[in-house]
Motif scaffolding. Structure first.
Motif, PDB file in Angstrom:
ATOM      1  N   SER A 124       0.979  -1.226  -0.041  1.00 17.71           N
ATOM      2  CA  SER A 124      -0.068   0.080  -0.002  1.00 17.71           C
ATOM      3  C   SER A 124       0.921   1.201  -0.186  1.00 17.71           C
ATOM      4  O   SER A 124       1.943   1.383   0.613  1.00 17.71           O
ATOM      5  CB  SER A 124      -0.997   0.143   1.114  1.00 17.71           C
ATOM      6  N   ALA A 125       0.208   2.230  -0.804  1.00 12.25           N
ATOM      7  CA  ALA A 125       1.168   3.613  -0.636  1.00 12.25           C
ATOM      8  C   ALA A 125       0.163   4.496  -0.442  1.00 12.25           C
ATOM      9  O   ALA A 125      -0.431   5.373  -1.200  1.00 12.25           O
ATOM     10  CB  ALA A 125       1.869   3.846  -2.302  1.00 12.25           C
ATOM     11  N   PRO A 126      -0.112   4.915   0.705  1.00 12.26           N
ATOM     12  CA  PRO A 126      -0.909   6.079   1.406  1.00 12.26           C
ATOM     13  C   PRO A 126      -0.186   7.368   1.193  1.00 12.26           C
ATOM     14  O   PRO A 126       0.465   8.009   2.054  1.00 12.26           O
ATOM     15  CB  PRO A 126      -1.036   5.762   2.945  1.00 12.26           C
ATOM     16  N   TRP A 127      -0.233   8.034  -0.286  1.00 14.09           N
ATOM     17  CA  TRP A 127       0.521   9.125  -0.654  1.00 14.09           C
ATOM     18  C   TRP A 127      -0.573   9.984  -1.554  1.00 14.09           C
ATOM     19  O   TRP A 127      -1.076   9.448  -2.609  1.00 14.09           O
ATOM     20  CB  TRP A 127       1.860   8.518  -1.094  1.00 14.09           C
ATOM     21  N   ASP A 128      -0.343  11.283  -1.482  1.00 12.92           N
ATOM     22  CA  ASP A 128      -1.040  12.087  -2.595  1.00 12.92           C
ATOM     23  C   ASP A 128      -0.403  13.610  -2.311  1.00 12.92           C
ATOM     24  O   ASP A 128      -1.185  14.505  -2.653  1.00 12.92           O
ATOM     25  CB  ASP A 128      -2.460  12.060  -2.490  1.00 12.92           C
ATOM     26  N   VAL A 129       0.863  13.572  -2.522  1.00 12.28           N
ATOM     27  CA  VAL A 129       1.882  14.934  -2.442  1.00 12.28           C
ATOM     28  C   VAL A 129       1.473  15.776  -3.756  1.00 12.28           C
ATOM     29  O   VAL A 129       1.129  16.985  -3.155  1.00 12.28           O
ATOM     30  CB  VAL A 129       3.255  14.765  -2.017  1.00 12.28           C
ATOM     31  N   THR A 130       1.510  15.204  -4.676  1.00 12.28           N
ATOM     32  CA  THR A 130       1.619  16.270  -6.128  1.00 12.28           C
ATOM     33  C   THR A 130       0.327  16.470  -6.589  1.00 12.28           C
ATOM     34  O   THR A 130       0.387  16.996  -7.892  1.00 12.28           O
ATOM     35  CB  THR A 130       2.616  15.864  -7.028  1.00 12.28           C
TER      36      THR A 130
END
Length: 346
Positions: free
Chosen positions: A34-40
């Motif tokens: 899982s990649a809980p990520w939404d920076v950009t």
């Protein structure tokens, strides 16, 4: 609970695993990271919360899959979620938002007040890529198949990098509303809008990129797709026009699949579907594939004899009051799990 006393026809078990399956990564043939990520993300945010939301939604689907019965019994496991990624994402998102606001107000990414912020975001995104690559390498070295649940579309880069170390040549089937061929979009080298540019730049092992359903792109991306022999674009207008002229979806899928080599990675951005399937995704675009068209394409890929070596499902944005995005995302994820297992017999 173990697999021996697990009832696949019973109530979905809330055990923190995708699909509620009582299988450890060590026991499974396929591991989901899982990649809980939404920076950009450049419009709507929230994809960092998708893995947890999709775990919850996934326990509500029935495990029987007509196109791959009982493949799940070989094991679909959930790797521990590294929530330090989500914490880093939340910190860097504030920097990214200030940069985006500055650009949207007419500023330049070279202005002093945003240069340091862009640098911090780029460093953080590189750290995320290394984290995902390291996780993927761990399971690949143990002989597992690996899929990724995003997060925004920047997150599969680490998994693709790890797969490129294992497979000297493969193709990418990219289902998306966007080409994702921009160069360091908004100054962010590992932007969600740059994932396929970065893959083609850094991974010569990717011999072909087949983009399906794309319908929102700039002239530079279109020109790149037309001039680069590694890229084949089946844009949404092309698909629709061909259908309007009487060509069946079966025939269109045949033409899509025949452009792919023997080994294929599937990158599935949920906004490749029509917006009724993903109304809350960060950058929804009218048009797109229906859910059934997407499933049929994936099944045709598997039935062609090609091997799915890995996959991702990204850009799902959950909303507590209206859960359609994660419901759809969980079902796309399950189909990809089963078809990957099916095309990789023991």
């Amino acid at each position: 609970m173990t697999l021996e006393n697990f009832d696949p026809n019973g109530v979905g078990v809330d055990n923190g695993n995708y699909f509620g399956l009582p299988i450890t990564p060590e026991e499974a043939d396929l591991v989901l990271i899982s990649a809980p990520w939404d920076v950009t993300v450049s419009y709507g945010s929230g994809t960092a919360f998708a893995p947890d939301a999709m775990i919850e939604a996934s326990t509500q689907l029935d495990l029987y899959d007509l196109s791959a019965p009982d493949c799940w019994r070989r094991g679909i496991a959930t790797a521990p979620v590294d929530y330090s990624l989500q914490e880093l994402s939340e910190r860097l998102r504030r920097d990214a938002e200030r940069v985006i606001d500055h650009l949207e107000e007419g500023g330049s990414q070279n202005d002093d007040q945003v240069v340091r912020k862009i640098h911090r975001v780029n460093e953080g995104c590189a750290e995320m890529n290394n984290n995902i690559r390291s996780q993927a390498e761990e399971w690949l070295h143990k002989g597992k198949l690996v899929g990724l649940v995003g997060g925004d579309h920047s997150t599969p880069y680490g998994l693709l990098t790890a797969l490129a170390q294992k497979h000297p040549s493969f193709g990418v089937l990219h289902i998306d509303a966007h080409c994702d061929l921009r160069v360091a979009y908004e100054g962010f080298e590992f932007s969600h809008a740059s994932i396929m540019h970065n893959v083609l730049r850094d991974l010569p092992q990717v011999e072909r990129l087949v983009e399906v359903g794309v319908r929102d792109f700039c002239d530079q991306e279109y020109e790149r797709a037309q001039s680069d022999p590694r890229i084949e674009m089946f844009h949404d207008l092309r698909l629709a026009r061909t259908a309007f002229e009487g060509v069946s979806w079966r025939e269109q899928c045949r033409k899509i699949v025949e452009k792919l080599p023997a080994k294929v990675y599937v990158s599935f951005d949920i906004d490749g579907l029509s917006p009724d399937n993903c109304p809350h995704t960060g950058t929804p675009v009218p048009g797109g594939l229906t859910f059934r068209e997407a499933i049929y394409l994936l099944e045709q890929l598997a039935e062609s004899g090609r091997q799915i070596i890995g996959f991702d499902v990204v850009e799902v944005t959950p909303k507590a009051e209206e859960r359609i995005d994660e419901i759809v995302g969980a079902r796309i994820l399950y189909k990809l799990c089963n078809l990957t297992l099916k095309t990789n017999p023991r």
